[in-house]
Write an enzyme that holds these catalytic residues in place. Structure first.
Site, PDB file in Angstrom:
ATOM      1  N   ASP A 174       1.042  -1.310   0.012  1.00 33.30           N
ATOM      2  CA  ASP A 174      -0.009   0.117   0.047  1.00 33.30           C
ATOM      3  C   ASP A 174       0.929   1.307   0.010  1.00 33.30           C
ATOM      4  O   ASP A 174       2.071   0.957   0.244  1.00 33.30           O
ATOM      5  CB  ASP A 174      -0.837  -0.001   1.308  1.00 33.30           C
ATOM      6  CG  ASP A 174      -2.051   0.924   0.845  1.00 33.30           C
ATOM      7  OD1 ASP A 174      -2.126   1.635   0.098  1.00 33.30           O
ATOM      8  OD2 ASP A 174      -3.300   0.649   1.622  1.00 33.30           O
TER       9      ASP A 174
HETATM   10  C1  BGC Z   1      -5.098   2.965  -0.231  1.00 35.70           C
HETATM   11  C2  BGC Z   1      -5.033   2.137  -1.297  1.00 35.70           C
HETATM   12  C3  BGC Z   1      -5.076   2.864  -2.556  1.00 35.70           C
HETATM   13  C4  BGC Z   1      -3.641   3.815  -2.485  1.00 35.70           C
HETATM   14  C5  BGC Z   1      -3.370   4.341  -3.755  1.00 35.70           C
HETATM   15  C6  BGC Z   1      -3.895   4.113   0.049  1.00 35.70           C
HETATM   16  O1  BGC Z   1      -4.139   5.072   0.801  1.00 35.70           O
HETATM   17  O2  BGC Z   1      -5.209   2.294   1.220  1.00 35.70           O
HETATM   18  O3  BGC Z   1      -6.387   1.491  -1.229  1.00 35.70           O
HETATM   19  O4  BGC Z   1      -5.219   2.038  -3.378  1.00 35.70           O
HETATM   20  O5  BGC Z   1      -3.704   4.538  -1.399  1.00 35.70           O
HETATM   21  O6  BGC Z   1      -4.161   5.383  -4.156  1.00 35.70           O
END
Ligand code: BGC
Length: 718
Positions: free
Chosen positions: A266
């Site tokens: 993530d």
């Molecule tokens: C989220 C993810 C997301 C990523 C990219 C993160 O803050 O938890 O689900 O895909 O950001 O935007």
């Protein structure tokens, strides 16, 4: 509408035929990797946040703004990984790509409420097609965390509280996406159950309970969808961060489940280079971490022999394999999006996801010359949507933007974005003979006075949530309960339409005639609400989450860590284990306000007796369903395990969605995944020898036609 789904699926199949043929992806991956330099290999293992944020290096020329990007190896035909969030449609964070819109589908909880894998696949195909048309070949879509808590800020991005339902729908959605030659990402492994302190939270759970619940949802999604990628979570699991959790990534995901794709982190979830050895293959959005760990520090690890060349090859080949297996190595060429058919699917999905919770005969609304007053929630403007990285900017932009703000880089940007059109106008168009008026409800006394003069009142109530925003109680905010109560005193024909991302309490339930749970219904939500209220769509959705009576009935009655400063260490014991949602309420004998699986229709259904059969290891169940009412509609018969070896238990083991004309009967046959009869005994699954009782459920609480089957002992690993 059935025809529409077929069209969407055929779009999916046609486009996939244009994708590069995935000939033996393992061999191709090995061959390409062998030709790469170390620098090229390392280059594939970290990516950037591809957004023009203050403090970040400007984006290279020609790179569209999106959630992330990993640079490929052009000399070997390895494409960039152009990543975009897409849980509910292709996102355009902060509108950074000027004028670039996408279809905003209803929330994932709404999709879960449809109990319809075909719809999940068609929705996935829609998102995949738009992603491809915009040049993105990796979708950060496929949230499958179980909605353990009534407060989870991102529950609207997930598929409910049951592993079979969530895993099946996530798998179907991944299939739809990947048929477009676009890689899907199942996320966030694992137990990313709350937003509060998500970066420091340690989710503690017993291994067996984890395997039987959240991990089972991931396992089913991965088996059924074969996603190219899995995203690990921000939080720790049993003391180790999700993205550095060797047990979860190496032992469970890659060894036990045989996952062949790659693990991406993530954004901002990598805290050390050792995560590479622990099974993380790629560091995403690396500017958000303290270091680009998977660049120079990783090279140093390799040079010092602390990371083997085999592990490097493994990580690179996993990424290449997914590119080839999915056919994601295409050259971007802008394509026109069929916005009309996509909007039609968004409307169908919203209607199919709306749950009729209560109906004392007032719905569907007749088109007669009477006065209808619609109160609340900017119903003259648009419908609610969830906030965060999944937020989609629909055609023409948001219908209203209400800045909310807060602390922290992300939360300070938070906005309540309304999407689509006005439910009031949609009702006026749908009921030309009626006099449909709007009242904001801002001053309840004014609403009450007008309610006294109306024949029927529809209160649009809502609760906004999103990434970083857990709910703090089950109560509707901003005095909406008092408003509904007052209006219900003034008028005996009140219908409540709820736009929420979670269950809410309904202290006024006995005083209103009908309740429709509309979730965050997406860009066509206004029309879909009208469709359901007037009966153009016969509601067929079922709750994918239990609506408890009070916070104290739930495993956690308050948000752990609420109010603690960011960075505070927090351990949450998931002591309910695999007894998530309805399993918990049933085991504790706590009657919910509305149980998992509940949902009414404008017609009625009956089920006849359940027959169980076992051939070898496979248990099958069959029964028939009859539409006993006067309208066409769909039933969602659910099959529950209710007793195992003399002990009461509650587990959804199969479900089906059956469309029936009035008077029509159909036989439903389902097979039962034996993991749902088993328990995890430390090294594998174990079905104990003995008697198992199953029953057909109209919900997890309304069970009928029990039948028993005797099972021999079975041990198995997958
Ligand atoms: C989220 C993810 C997301 C990523 C990219 C993160 O803050 O938890 O689900 O895909 O950001 O935007």
């Amino acid at each position: 509408m059935k025809r529409l789904v077929a069209t969407m699926l055929s779009i999916a199949l046609t486009t996939s035929a244009q994708a590069t043929g995935p000939n033996d992806p393992d061999q191709r991956a090995a061959e390409t990797e062998a030709r790469m330099t170390v620098a090229e290999r390392i280059g594939l293992l970290h990516g950037i946040v591809a957004l023009p944020f203050p403090g970040l290096a400007p984006l290279p020329e020609g790179i569209p703004a999106s959630s992330g990007r990993v640079f490929g190896v052009p000399r070997l035909g390895v494409p960039d990984l152009a990543e975009t969030d897409a849980s509910l449609g292709v996102t355009n964070p902060f509108g950074a790509r000027k004028g670039d819109f996408a279809t905003a589908l209803p929330s994932a909880l709404s999709l879960a409420a449809s109990f319809d894998p075909e719809l999940a696949e068609a929705s996935g195909a829609l998102i995949g097609a738009e992603s491809r048309a915009k040049g993105f070949n990796v979708l950060l879509a496929g949230g499958v965390n179980l909605t353990r808590d009534w407060f989870g800020g991102r529950n609207f991005e997930y598929l409910g509280e049951d592993p079979l339902l969530a895993g099946t729908l996530a798998g179907a959605s991944v299939r739809g996406i990947q048929r477009q030659g676009v890689i899907a990402t199942v996320k966030h492994l694992s137990l990313n159950s709350q937003e509060t302190l998500r970066d420091t939270l340690d989710a503690r759970i017993d291994e067996a309970a984890h395997r039987e619940s959240d991990l089972l949802a991931f396992q089913l999604a991965i088996e059924q969808g074969r996603p190219g990628s899995v995203m690990c979570s921000y939080n720790k699991i049993n003391g180790e961060y999700g993205c550095g959790n060797a047990h979860l990534l190496n032992d469970v995901l890659k060894r036990d489940w045989g996952f062949k794709g790659w693990v991406m982190s993530d954004w901002g979830a990598v805290h050390d280079v050792s995560y590479f050895a622990n099974g993380l293959d790629q560091q995403s959005g690396a500017q958000l971490d303290k270091k680009v760990w998977f660049n120079e520090p990783l090279k140093a690890e390799l040079a010092a022999g602390r990371v083997s060349r085999e592990r490097l090859s493994d990580a690179v080949q996993r990424i290449l394999r997914s590119i080839y297996a999915v056919g994601a190595d295409w050259q971007p060429s802008p394509q026109k999006i069929d916005t009309v058919s996509h909007a039609a699917l968004a409307r169908k999905a919203a209607g199919e996801g709306m749950v009729l919770l209560k109906n004392d005969g007032v719905l569907p609304l007749a088109n007669s010359a009477r006065s209808i007053l619609v109160i609340g929630q900017q119903a003259d403007t648009g419908v609610m949507s969830g906030w965060g990285s999944s937020q989609v900017l629909p055609e023409g932009g948001f219908s209203a933007v209400i800045p909310v703000g807060g602390t922290g880089a992300f939360t300070s940007q938070s906005r309540q974005n309304l999407v689509g059109r006005s439910p009031v106008k949609a009702l006026q168009a749908a009921l030309p003979a009626a006099n449909v008026q709007f009242e904001s409800g801002y001053y309840p006394e004014a609403a009450v006075e007008r309610a006294k003069r109306a024949d029927l009142v529809i209160v649009m109530a809502g609760k906004w949530q999103g990434e970083s925003l857990d709910a703090t109680s089950l109560t509707l905010p901003q005095g909406q309960d008092a408003l509904i109560e007052a209006v219900a005193q003034a008028n005996s024909n009140v219908v409540v339409v709820l736009q929420t991302g979670n269950p809410v309490a309904m202290p006024w339930l006995d005083r209103v005639k009908a309740v429709v749970q509309a979730w965050y219904p997406g860009q066509e939500g206004a029309e879909a609400i009208a469709d359901v209220l007037i009966g153009k769509v016969n509601p067929s959705a079922r709750l994918p989450m239990t609506f408890p009576r009070s916070e104290s009935d739930a495993p956690r009655s308050a948000v752990p860590g609420l109010g603690e400063p960011v960075g505070t260490n927090l351990a949450v014991e998931y002591s309910e284990g695999s007894e998530v949602g309805y399993r918990w309420y049933s085991a504790r004998g706590r009657k919910p306000l509305f149980p998992f699986g509940h949902g009414l229709s404008y017609t009625s259904f009956s089920h006849n007796s359940l027959k169980l059969a076992r051939r070898g290891n496979l248990v099958t169940a069959s029964f028939s369903v009859t539409n006993t009412g006067a309208r066409e509609g769909a039933d969602v018969p659910q099959l529950y395990l209710v007793d195992r070896l003399g002990k009461p238990v509650r587990r959804l083991v199969a479900f089906s969605k059956v469309w029936l004309a009035p008077g029509e009967t159909r036989t439903v046959s389902v097979s039962i995944d034996r993991r749902l009869l088993a328990h995890w005994d430390g090294t594998g699954w174990l079905v104990l020898a003995g008697r198992y009782r199953l029953a057909i459920g109209k919900s997890a609480e309304e069970l009928e036609h029990p039948a028993e089957i005797t099972m021999p002992e079975q041990r198995f690993t997958k």
